[in-house]
Design a protein around this motif. Sequence first.
Motif, PDB file in Angstrom:
ATOM      1  N   GLU A  35       0.826  -1.215   0.000  1.00 47.24           N
ATOM      2  CA  GLU A  35       0.000   0.000   0.000  1.00 47.24           C
ATOM      3  C   GLU A  35       0.855   1.258   0.000  1.00 47.24           C
ATOM      4  O   GLU A  35       0.466   2.276  -0.562  1.00 47.24           O
ATOM      5  CB  GLU A  35      -0.943  -0.004   1.199  1.00 47.24           C
ATOM      6  CG  GLU A  35      -2.089  -1.003   1.078  1.00 47.24           C
ATOM      7  CD  GLU A  35      -3.056  -0.925   2.241  1.00 47.24           C
ATOM      8  OE1 GLU A  35      -2.760  -0.180   3.212  1.00 47.24           O
ATOM      9  OE2 GLU A  35      -4.090  -1.613   2.203  1.00 47.24           O
ATOM     10  N   THR A  36       2.043   1.203   0.627  1.00 49.45           N
ATOM     11  CA  THR A  36       2.874   2.413   0.723  1.00 49.45           C
ATOM     12  C   THR A  36       4.296   2.205   0.200  1.00 49.45           C
ATOM     13  O   THR A  36       5.055   3.172   0.091  1.00 49.45           O
ATOM     14  CB  THR A  36       2.968   2.892   2.191  1.00 49.45           C
ATOM     15  OG1 THR A  36       3.519   1.849   3.003  1.00 49.45           O
ATOM     16  CG2 THR A  36       1.587   3.274   2.718  1.00 49.45           C
ATOM     17  N   TYR A  82       7.394   6.459  -2.191  1.00 53.23           N
ATOM     18  CA  TYR A  82       7.202   5.410  -1.194  1.00 53.23           C
ATOM     19  C   TYR A  82       7.112   6.042   0.186  1.00 53.23           C
ATOM     20  O   TYR A  82       7.564   7.176   0.405  1.00 53.23           O
ATOM     21  CB  TYR A  82       8.353   4.391  -1.225  1.00 53.23           C
ATOM     22  CG  TYR A  82       9.711   4.959  -0.887  1.00 53.23           C
ATOM     23  CD1 TYR A  82      10.161   5.007   0.435  1.00 53.23           C
ATOM     24  CD2 TYR A  82      10.537   5.454  -1.882  1.00 53.23           C
ATOM     25  CE1 TYR A  82      11.411   5.535   0.751  1.00 53.23           C
ATOM     26  CE2 TYR A  82      11.782   5.982  -1.584  1.00 53.23           C
ATOM     27  CZ  TYR A  82      12.216   6.019  -0.271  1.00 53.23           C
ATOM     28  OH  TYR A  82      13.437   6.556   0.026  1.00 53.23           O
ATOM     29  N   LEU A  83       6.515   5.305   1.107  1.00 51.84           N
ATOM     30  CA  LEU A  83       6.411   5.747   2.485  1.00 51.84           C
ATOM     31  C   LEU A  83       6.565   4.531   3.380  1.00 51.84           C
ATOM     32  O   LEU A  83       5.743   3.611   3.342  1.00 51.84           O
ATOM     33  CB  LEU A  83       5.047   6.412   2.734  1.00 51.84           C
ATOM     34  CG  LEU A  83       4.783   6.904   4.170  1.00 51.84           C
ATOM     35  CD1 LEU A  83       5.785   7.995   4.545  1.00 51.84           C
ATOM     36  CD2 LEU A  83       3.353   7.418   4.307  1.00 51.84           C
ATOM     37  N   VAL A  84       7.638   4.497   4.153  1.00 52.58           N
ATOM     38  CA  VAL A  84       7.906   3.366   5.045  1.00 52.58           C
ATOM     39  C   VAL A  84       7.151   3.601   6.351  1.00 52.58           C
ATOM     40  O   VAL A  84       7.570   4.379   7.207  1.00 52.58           O
ATOM     41  CB  VAL A  84       9.416   3.198   5.306  1.00 52.58           C
ATOM     42  CG1 VAL A  84       9.656   1.994   6.219  1.00 52.58           C
ATOM     43  CG2 VAL A  84      10.171   3.037   4.000  1.00 52.58           C
ATOM     44  N   THR A  85       6.037   2.910   6.486  1.00 51.64           N
ATOM     45  CA  THR A  85       5.185   3.055   7.669  1.00 51.64           C
ATOM     46  C   THR A  85       5.405   1.881   8.623  1.00 51.64           C
ATOM     47  O   THR A  85       6.107   0.917   8.304  1.00 51.64           O
ATOM     48  CB  THR A  85       3.705   3.083   7.251  1.00 51.64           C
ATOM     49  OG1 THR A  85       3.400   1.827   6.615  1.00 51.64           O
ATOM     50  CG2 THR A  85       3.436   4.224   6.282  1.00 51.64           C
ATOM     51  N   VAL A  86       4.777   1.967   9.789  1.00 47.88           N
ATOM     52  CA  VAL A  86       4.818   0.855  10.741  1.00 47.88           C
ATOM     53  C   VAL A  86       4.211  -0.389  10.095  1.00 47.88           C
ATOM     54  O   VAL A  86       4.707  -1.506  10.268  1.00 47.88           O
ATOM     55  CB  VAL A  86       4.067   1.225  12.037  1.00 47.88           C
ATOM     56  CG1 VAL A  86       3.954   0.007  12.952  1.00 47.88           C
ATOM     57  CG2 VAL A  86       4.770   2.370  12.750  1.00 47.88           C
ATOM     58  N   GLN A  87       3.143  -0.201   9.334  1.00 50.38           N
ATOM     59  CA  GLN A  87       2.508  -1.327   8.647  1.00 50.38           C
ATOM     60  C   GLN A  87       3.459  -1.988   7.658  1.00 50.38           C
ATOM     61  O   GLN A  87       3.536  -3.220   7.562  1.00 50.38           O
ATOM     62  CB  GLN A  87       1.256  -0.836   7.913  1.00 50.38           C
ATOM     63  CG  GLN A  87       0.545  -1.921   7.113  1.00 50.38           C
ATOM     64  CD  GLN A  87      -0.756  -1.423   6.517  1.00 50.38           C
ATOM     65  OE1 GLN A  87      -1.729  -1.206   7.240  1.00 50.38           O
ATOM     66  NE2 GLN A  87      -0.797  -1.238   5.199  1.00 50.38           N
ATOM     67  N   ALA A  88       4.213  -1.176   6.920  1.00 49.00           N
ATOM     68  CA  ALA A  88       5.183  -1.727   5.971  1.00 49.00           C
ATOM     69  C   ALA A  88       6.259  -2.524   6.698  1.00 49.00           C
ATOM     70  O   ALA A  88       6.686  -3.592   6.236  1.00 49.00           O
ATOM     71  CB  ALA A  88       5.816  -0.603   5.152  1.00 49.00           C
TER      72      ALA A  88
END
Length: 291
Positions: free
Chosen positions: A20-21, A198-204
């Motif tokens: 998603e990210t 891109y975005l490195v999130t906690v979910q990623a």
Amino acid sequence: MFLLAVMWGLSIPITKLGLETVPPLMFTAMRFLVAVPLLLILAAGRLRVPLRAAPSIIALGVMGITLGNVAQSFGVQGTSASVGTIVSATIPIFIVIFAALRLGQFVAGRHWVGLLAAFGGIALVAVASGSGVDDLSKTTVTGVAWMLVSAVAIAFYYIWSAELTEKYGTLPVVAWNALAGLLAILPLAATEMANAPYLVTVQAFWTAAYLGVMVTVAGLLLWLYILRSVPARVAASVQYLQPVFGITAASIMFGDRLGVLFIAGVIVILVGLALAVSNKRPVPEEVVTHE
């Protein structure tokens, strides 16, 4: 084998969350940046392999880790979570074919009937499942093609891994081929990062960690153990349970609706599995009496 079906069945929906990210190449690199250090630690002191084994192990890593997993990431990005899970369920059929060709394992007619019946059950499950409504859930021909490429590459990787681990040991082969695959992915991921948002999130992070630890490290080691313990058709056929867990998880995560055919599909899958894993009972010798 049931535990492995659960662990691997959740991989497609969880990969969907990670994508998603984060774009596919970068996400695959994140997954193996988690897995490779763990494998090297587990294999510490047992990493030595003959020099003649190096080309095969490197080729195994590039084909299975790089091609197989990168293709899967692109495929998951281009399919709904349910459809991606369904297409990945072709892996058992390819495993049985490659095992028959390379390992010389016999597959009887009733076993093929069982495998194809189980795949038919998956088709029913697919009909019973709907697609999500967001852009990531849209299924494209390219996405399905990537998933098929991934299925063939991963199936061959599993069988070739069994051959090489039999010769050189499980942990060194798995650790070195994973490292080779990661090194091949990194330049591709770096190029993607320079050109794609891109975005490195906690979910990623947690999705990459799950795939790295549970699917790649624990799952692969468990799979190779199973493959050495039972015929490939038995080990592969149980993987047909993966879509059941994957689609159920997808219905919860992405709102994929499950129709009344879902239960019918599961029943057909189980019947197919019963045929695929069956063995003929030995016929008792007749007692011949002489007057």
